[in-house]
Write an enzyme that holds these catalytic residues in place. Structure first.
Site, PDB file in Angstrom:
ATOM      1  N   TYR A  88       0.920  -1.393  -0.031  1.00  0.00           N
ATOM      2  CA  TYR A  88       0.018  -0.287   0.273  1.00  0.00           C
ATOM      3  C   TYR A  88       0.557   1.227   0.056  1.00  0.00           C
ATOM      4  O   TYR A  88       0.527   2.171  -0.623  1.00  0.00           O
ATOM      5  CB  TYR A  88      -0.710  -0.171   1.522  1.00  0.00           C
ATOM      6  CG  TYR A  88      -1.729  -0.911   1.218  1.00  0.00           C
ATOM      7  CD1 TYR A  88      -3.096  -1.106   0.462  1.00  0.00           C
ATOM      8  CD2 TYR A  88      -1.689  -2.658   2.052  1.00  0.00           C
ATOM      9  CE1 TYR A  88      -4.339  -1.621   0.905  1.00  0.00           C
ATOM     10  CE2 TYR A  88      -2.513  -2.944   1.839  1.00  0.00           C
ATOM     11  CZ  TYR A  88      -4.169  -2.867   1.106  1.00  0.00           C
ATOM     12  OH  TYR A  88      -4.805  -3.951   1.276  1.00  0.00           O
TER      13      TYR A  88
ATOM     14  N   GLU B 215      -2.577  -7.463  -2.867  1.00  0.00           N
ATOM     15  CA  GLU B 215      -3.786  -6.801  -1.718  1.00  0.00           C
ATOM     16  C   GLU B 215      -2.764  -5.021  -2.343  1.00  0.00           C
ATOM     17  O   GLU B 215      -1.921  -5.048  -2.289  1.00  0.00           O
ATOM     18  CB  GLU B 215      -3.670  -6.618  -0.671  1.00  0.00           C
ATOM     19  CG  GLU B 215      -5.112  -6.934   0.107  1.00  0.00           C
ATOM     20  CD  GLU B 215      -4.740  -6.678   1.917  1.00  0.00           C
ATOM     21  OE1 GLU B 215      -5.391  -7.982   2.180  1.00  0.00           O
ATOM     22  OE2 GLU B 215      -4.537  -6.007   2.446  1.00  0.00           O
TER      23      GLU B 215
END
Length: 261
Positions: free
Chosen positions: A153, A226
């Protein structure tokens, strides 16, 4: 399709840190100054828990390889939170600190699974606090994995705490690698802030992260499991017009494509 409502899954490195160092996740074990729990030892238990997770992974892989993989034709791997650590200055000390930060975050798990031992810097700094693998353990670890799952992220700056005096903070302690992590440099965030306090937009980190893992782990296949971010936009009411989040994903994918090319 199975839908699980309100379920939570976390990467193994985050689970070890938040359950046994900070005490935020069950079984909520920690010690001062890392957290305020009724039980636990933040300087020892994360490494014991992680060691058992690695051995559990090795056992699961061993079972899958011997009993199911040939028939099913599937792949088995592991998923980790992978933060890119950017050295806060051009000094050699901060460069080495950034390397240590990677060792104490994801290499902590990947090195044993792929190479059979913990990172050398971890062993040097932690000494007897770091468990050892038996000969039988290492035989199981040879089965390794088929892919590395990457949850990426954001990125952070890292400052050396061996040759420099560091303020207290994440990474600054010896059990975290003496590599203080920060989201700011001279008061300037590493990237655009979001509604998530730990997430700053730094898409260059995607390219750097996957390139680093490719080189360190012998081009083991990677899957981005992710990636995403909630941006600061209090006026956002219609998700279909969420252009900022689209731009986030687009930027990260552009740098992923650059790494692939």
């Amino acid at each position: 399709m199975i839908y699980l409502k309100n379920w939570r899954r976390d990467m193994v490195n985050i689970q070890a840190i938040k359950s046994y160092r900070i005490g935020e996740y069950p079984p909520c074990r920690c010690s001062v100054p890392f957290g305020n729990c009724t039980h636990g030892d933040s300087e020892k238990e994360p490494f014991i828990a992680a060691h058992n997770m690695i051995l559990a992974h090795a056992t699961a892989v061993d079972i899958y390889r011997s009993k199911y993989q040939k028939e099913q034709g599937g792949n088995i791997g592991i998923v980790l939170d992978c933060i890119w650590f950017e050295q806060i200055s051009n000094s050699t000390a901060d460069m080495l600190a950034a390397d240590r930060a990677e060792d104490f975050f994801q290499n902590w798990f990947l090195d044993p699974i792929i190479f059979g031992n913990y990172p050398e810097e971890m062993s040097k700094i932690l000494g007897s606090n770091l468990p050892r693998f038996s000969r039988n353990d290492k035989e199981k670890l040879k089965n390794g994995l088929d892919f590395i799952g990457i949850n990426h992220y954001t990125s952070e700056y890292v400052q050396d705490c061996i040759f420099s005096v560091c303020e207290p903070g994440t990474g600054a302690s010896w059990t975290e690698g003496l590599a203080r992590r920060s989201q700011e440099k001279d008061g300037v965030p590493i990237g655009k802030p979001t509604d998530v306090d730990w997430l700053h937009i730094y898409p260059q980190g995607m390219e750097k992260m996957v390139t680093y893992i490719k080189k360190r782990f012998n081009n083991t296949p990677m899957i981005i499991t992710e990636n995403g971010g909630q941006l600061n936009n209090p006026n956002l009411t219609i998700v279909c017009h969420d252009t900022e989040r689209v731009e986030y994903i687009s930027a990260y994918w552009d740098f992923l494509l650059l790494a692939m090319e």
